[in-house]
Design a protein around this motif. Structure first.
Motif, PDB file in Angstrom:
ATOM      1  N   ALA A   1       0.821  -1.218   0.000  1.00 50.59           N
ATOM      2  CA  ALA A   1       0.000   0.000   0.000  1.00 50.59           C
ATOM      3  C   ALA A   1       0.852   1.263   0.000  1.00 50.59           C
ATOM      4  CB  ALA A   1      -0.933  -0.008   1.202  1.00 50.59           C
ATOM      5  N   ILE A   2       2.037   1.204   0.573  1.00 49.40           N
ATOM      6  CA  ILE A   2       2.876   2.402   0.553  1.00 49.40           C
ATOM      7  C   ILE A   2       4.049   2.244  -0.416  1.00 49.40           C
ATOM      8  CG2 ILE A   2       2.274   3.373   2.802  1.00 49.40           C
ATOM      9  CD1 ILE A   2       4.784   2.022   3.917  1.00 49.40           C
ATOM     10  N   GLY A   3       3.939   1.238  -1.295  1.00 48.26           N
ATOM     11  CA  GLY A   3       4.899   1.133  -2.389  1.00 48.26           C
ATOM     12  C   GLY A   3       6.245   0.537  -2.030  1.00 48.26           C
ATOM     13  N   ILE A   4       6.304  -0.174  -0.908  1.00 43.79           N
ATOM     14  CA  ILE A   4       7.566  -0.855  -0.582  1.00 43.79           C
ATOM     15  C   ILE A   4       7.640  -2.152  -1.395  1.00 43.79           C
ATOM     16  CG2 ILE A   4       8.822  -2.079   1.247  1.00 43.79           C
ATOM     17  CD1 ILE A   4       7.896   0.015   3.186  1.00 43.79           C
ATOM     18  N   PRO A   5       8.713  -2.358  -2.176  1.00 43.85           N
ATOM     19  CA  PRO A   5       8.813  -3.537  -3.022  1.00 43.85           C
ATOM     20  C   PRO A   5       8.704  -4.839  -2.222  1.00 43.85           C
ATOM     21  CG  PRO A   5      10.572  -1.987  -3.514  1.00 43.85           C
ATOM     22  CD  PRO A   5       9.876  -1.469  -2.303  1.00 43.85           C
TER      23      PRO A   5
END
Lengths: 616, 376
Positions: free
Chosen positions: A125-129
């Motif tokens: 959701a916060i774009g952490i791979p």
């Protein structure tokens, strides 16, 4: 840049203040640029600064996490081809370090509160791979992931940090100067509107855009659009409103307001100061209308603002005196000669600045009369004045006196004005002895007529002898003083006490120092002065020697009057203590690069110096 | 908020007060927010009439009762505490600056500090072998502990209990059993338990709901810490200034003439992290430091850190003249001996730095601080 964006800027200076470990955004920006730099030295400096920030206890987590990942990469030969065998850690060690850093990274940014979502979902959701989450799981619960994987992941983690913290924060840094600039422009605009309206007797509240622009100088057209765009919601009279806004800006960002104010008006223009005492000649002076207008505006703005914030006068004084001093120092070191300068704008600039000093001091005097400003010569234990501004007048006199060496009439007048304000007759008497204050014009070279060559030669020889003697006395005095200065603990007087109470103190924000002569707060330079800089200072401290020489010249006459030698020693020491400006001495041989004072070598400096003259 | 003391607490305190010679050494422990501090203060008030003075060893560095945060302190209380919920700063007898709000950053130093303070108390105020010496006063001691009762926190309690061997252990229990300390003399092994019969008093947490389950009062710990620091630094100013708000204190701190000390005369110790020596001023400016005298290191000390004479704010640094400007309530005569500055992680409350028109450069606006996606 559209008008709306400009107007929106003000709101961006939110009132939500937070404790941070850096004292300016420049410092933060320096770390941002260095930590992602390709130069190992720059990275080391950034890491050092971050560990210092950490010791202050309020380091934002993203900075901490970035530092720990970068620190590991600096140990990894993959990123540091210059590492020699002896400096290498084993692969296993490096991958353990990476894994730990990645576990921390994920845990810091993915809230591990009890939710129905998995860590992978939250991270997504916060774009952490995903790979970072996998590595966190694997290294916590299973085998240590391979070095290649964790190394690759560390790059991804840094990319995420760059985008989500470093870039995002960079874009949020308030551009205070821009806001101030636009507000000042707006104020100038209103001042003009008012002038035009009153002089031509037109009753209309606001002139239409195009006419206005022709009347003004190069006030940007966006000002007009700004005005029009915000017409609807303005019920208050514009001038008091904008004055209030700028006054508020000043209380939060005093130094920025002052420097923008001085930048905004073209002090380099010749003749700027000619009309400084003649208010009404401005309209008639058609040739210089642009600059003369801006002088008038500058003065009006200062008067209006200082009625709200009397301290502004002092901040301006400080800024101007410092500027004069820097120019003057250059002059002394032979970089440019004011009188024989090839650069006319330089001369004009200095003259303009000096005349402003006088004007500011005149204003100061009237504010003192009105009771806005309080001068106290005695140190109070402590005082909590809400509105009164305190200034140590003596220090200000010293400063102006030192600078009056330039030989500018305005500065000499300023000193006299200040002395008048002290109402201290002894100071007055002493200052009268200074030949400098009677200075009127650059000394014309007089050629005395002598009856014959022989007597002329004799007189010359005599003069030379006298001069040599004086020089020898001066030299010995300076030597004695410099020895005293080198002795440890010289500032704490003769007793053994280590701790003393500051002799005079003027209210100033925590983390800052009051400027010795203008009492405005200054952010001290916190970089350590290393030993070789200190040694270097002894030999080439041009400016300070000149300052103290001047006091010494005054001594013989003083000694014959009525003062005890003790007292004299004290005064000379005071000069020593108060003279040095906060910002110049420790910085010799240093360059301000990205908000950090970096030491530059002699050669580097001379190269820069030679290039500067080419530019000029 | 009114404090209602349960009947069993009152009875417990009564029995402790009425106990015969020697004056008790009471060790109060239990999980966090169970009411340890409240009980300790209540007991303190109860003991005062009989003994006149009571020792109070406060080992809760996060929420200390009478000292600023980050400190392990020994206080001699002479006056009754009127507000049991909000005690105010009292002059400490002796304290160490741990420089963090939890003992976990340096458990060894923390334990060392606690035990050295206990040693000091015993030596000064609790000499039992000369009861007839008129100059020798024997005072009771209350030891209040942090609510960290698991893992390292538990180990620390065990070490403390073994060294101190109190005359009475007060355990406060909450209804959620898994959070409580074990029942009995948990700090001793089986054969020791036979030898030492230490009385243990088990009390239930004071606040309960209708089902008689204890309610844990969530306290705003940061706010409490800032309040302690406010109370501490307020002492820099005479009472007649009547500083009641953070704003007034901030203005007074900006205006007060600070103490000046040459940098060459003091040594700086960073308690929890390394700072490159070239960066030391960046680290110190506008932070809170412990002020100590290097020759004061106690005999048995392992950490080699001396006790503090007080805390100070490094309000400015003049690198060129090599001077530090420090604000502290420490009396001038004591300050003269100070040659050590201890820097920890105790943050300066932002309320101290916000003065209208006089804002500290370390207060920034537009700081990015939200990352966690809280919409989920």
């Amino acid at each position: 840049m559209s008008a709306m964006e400009l107007m929106g800027r003000e709101d961006e200076l939110s009132s939500d203040y937070k404790l941070v470990p850096w004292s300016s955004w420049d410092q933060w920006n320096f770390v941002r640029e260095s930590i992602f730099s390709s130069s190992p030295n720059a990275v080391t400096m950034a890491l050092q600064r971050i560990s210092t920030w950490r010791s202050r206890g309020c380091l934002p987590i993203p900075i901490h996490v970035t530092a720990s990942i970068v620190k590991i990469q600096q140990k990894d030969f993959f990123f540091r081809s210059d590492l020699t065998d002896g400096m290498l850690e084993s692969d296993e060690m490096i991958s353990m370090l990476y894994s730990m850093a990645i576990i921390r990274f994920v845990n810091c940014f993915v809230g591990h509160k009890k939710t129905k979502f998995s860590i992978a979902e939250l991270a997504d959701a916060i774009g952490i791979p995903r790979v970072l989450v996998d590595i966190r799981h694997e290294s916590s619960h299973r085998d240590l992931p391979s070095l290649q994987r964790v190394r690759h992941a560390s790059v991804k983690a840094l990319d995420w940090l760059k985008f989500n913290y470093w870039e995002a924060q960079k874009n949020r840094i308030p551009d205070v100067r821009k806001v101030i600039r636009s507000k000042l422009l707006e104020m100038t605009f209103y001042l003009k509107t008012k002038n035009v309206a009153t002089s031509s007797g037109v009753k209309q509240r606001r002139l239409s855009g195009p006419d206005m622009l022709r009347a003004g100088n190069k006030l940007s057209s966006r000002m007009t659009t700004m005005l029009q765009s915000s017409k609807s919601n303005r019920s208050q009279k514009p001038l008091p409103r904008i004055t209030k806004i700028i006054a508020r800006l000043y209380s939060s960002y005093p130094s920025e307001v002052v420097s923008v104010l001085l930048e905004l008006f073209h002090l380099q223009t010749p003749g700027f100061s000619d009309n400084i005492d003649v208010e009404n000649s401005i309209e008639s002076d058609a040739g210089n209308q642009g600059s003369a207008n801006s002088l008038h505006d500058l003065k009006t703005i200062i008067t209006r603002l200082s009625s709200k914030k009397p301290r502004l006068l002092l901040s301006l004084l400080r800024k101007i005196l410092e500027t004069i001093e820097i120019r003057f120092a250059k002059n002394l070191s032979g970089e440019c000669d004011i009188h024989l300068s090839q650069i006319p704008s330089e001369v004009d600039y200095l003259t303009n600045l000096c005349s402003l000093v006088r004007w500011l001091i005149m204003n100061l005097k009237s504010l003192k009369g009105a009771g806005f400003i309080q001068f106290d010569n005695e140190a109070e234990a402590f005082s909590i004045h809400k509105n009164k501004v305190q200034v140590s007048l003596h220090k200000l006199i010293r400063k102006c006196l030192t600078l009056s060496l330039i030989g500018n009439q305005h500065l000499c007048d300023s000193v006299l004005l200040l002395v008048e304000m002290t109402e201290d007759s002894s100071v007055k008497e002493r200052l009268k002895k200074l030949p400098l204050l009677n200075y009127k014009a650059p000394p014309a070279v007089q050629i005395p007529s002598y009856s014959n060559t022989e007597s002329m030669l004799l007189k010359e020889e005599d003069a030379i002898c006298q001069a040599t003697e004086k020089l020898a006395i001066l030299k010995s005095k300076i030597k004695a003083r410099s020895q005293r200065e080198v002795a440890p603990g010289v500032d704490v007087s003769d007793t053994d006490t280590t701790w003393t109470v500051a002799k005079s103190w003027i209210s100033c924000p925590i983390g800052m120092l009051p400027c010795s002569f203008s009492s405005t707060p200054v952010l001290p330079v916190l970089d350590q002065v290393d030993i070789d800089t200190k040694a270097g200072l002894e030999k080439d401290n041009n400016l300070s020697f000149h300052a103290s020489d001047y006091r010494q010249l005054d001594y013989p006459s003083e000694m014959s009057v009525d003062e005890s030698p003790n007292k004299k020693l004290k005064t000379s020491q005071e000069v020593q203590c108060t003279y040095f400006p906060e910002s110049t001495r420790a910085l010799e041989g240093r360059l301000l690069i990205n908000g950090v004072w970096t030491k530059a070598s002699e050669e580097e400096l001379s190269i820069i110096q030679s290039q500067m003259t080419i530019f000029a | 908020m009114e404090v209602i003391i349960p009947l069993d607490w009152a009875h417990a305190a009564e029995s402790i007060v009425s106990a015969s010679f020697p004056p008790p050494v009471v060790f109060v422990c239990g999980p966090k927010n169970s009411g340890k501090s409240t009980f300790s203060r209540y007991l303190l008030n109860a003991l005062l009439p009989r003994y006149g003075r009571v020792g109070y060893l406060d080992t809760d560095v996060g929420q200390p009762d009478f000292s600023p945060p980050g400190c392990v302190s020994l206080t001699l209380i002479k006056e009754t505490i009127s507000d049991l919920m909000n005690p105010c700063i009292r002059e400490t007898e002796r304290f160490f600056y741990l420089g963090d709000i939890s003992s976990k950053s340096n458990p060894e130093a923390y334990l060392d500090f606690t035990l050295r303070l206990y040693d000091y108390f015993i030596k000064q105020y609790h000499q039992l072998d000369e009861p007839n010496d008129p100059g020798n006063t024997v005072l009771p001691l209350i030891i209040n502990t942090p609510g960290w009762v698991k893992g390292t926190g538990f180990d620390l309690l065990v070490e403390m209990l073994r060294y101190i061997s109190p005359t009475l252990v007060v355990q406060i229990h909450i209804s959620l059993q898994s959070k409580n300390l074990p029942v009995g003399t948990f700090w001793l092994d089986a054969n020791q338990q036979e030898l030492h019969k230490v009385p243990i008093l088990v009390l239930d947490s004071a606040r309960r709901n209708i089902k008689n389950e204890s309610i844990l009062v969530q306290k705003d710990a940061r706010h409490m810490r800032d309040q302690r620091l406010f109370g501490y630094f307020k002492q820099c100013f005479p009472n007649n200034l009547n500083i009641l708000t953070n704003k007034a204190l901030a203005r007074a701190l900006a205006a007060v003439s600070p103490y000046v000390v040459p940098f060459s005369k003091v040594k700086v110790i960073h308690l929890h992290c390394q700072v490159p020596s070239s960066e030391i001023f960046h680290s110190l400016n506008a932070t809170i430091v412990g002020l100590a005298v290097s020759s004061d290191v106690p005999a048995k000390s392992k950490s080699k850190i001396p006790p503090c004479v007080g805390l100070g704010i490094v309000r400015a640094i003049d690198v060129i003249k090599g001077l530090l400007y420090v604000i502290t309530p420490v009396p001038f005569c004591i300050l003269q001996k100070v040659d050590l500055l201890l820097q920890g992680f105790i943050e300066i409350p932002s309320g101290f730095l916000r003065v209208h028109g006089c804002a500290s450069p370390y207060m920034a606006t537009n700081v990015l601080h939200k990352f966690l996606n809280e919409n989920l």
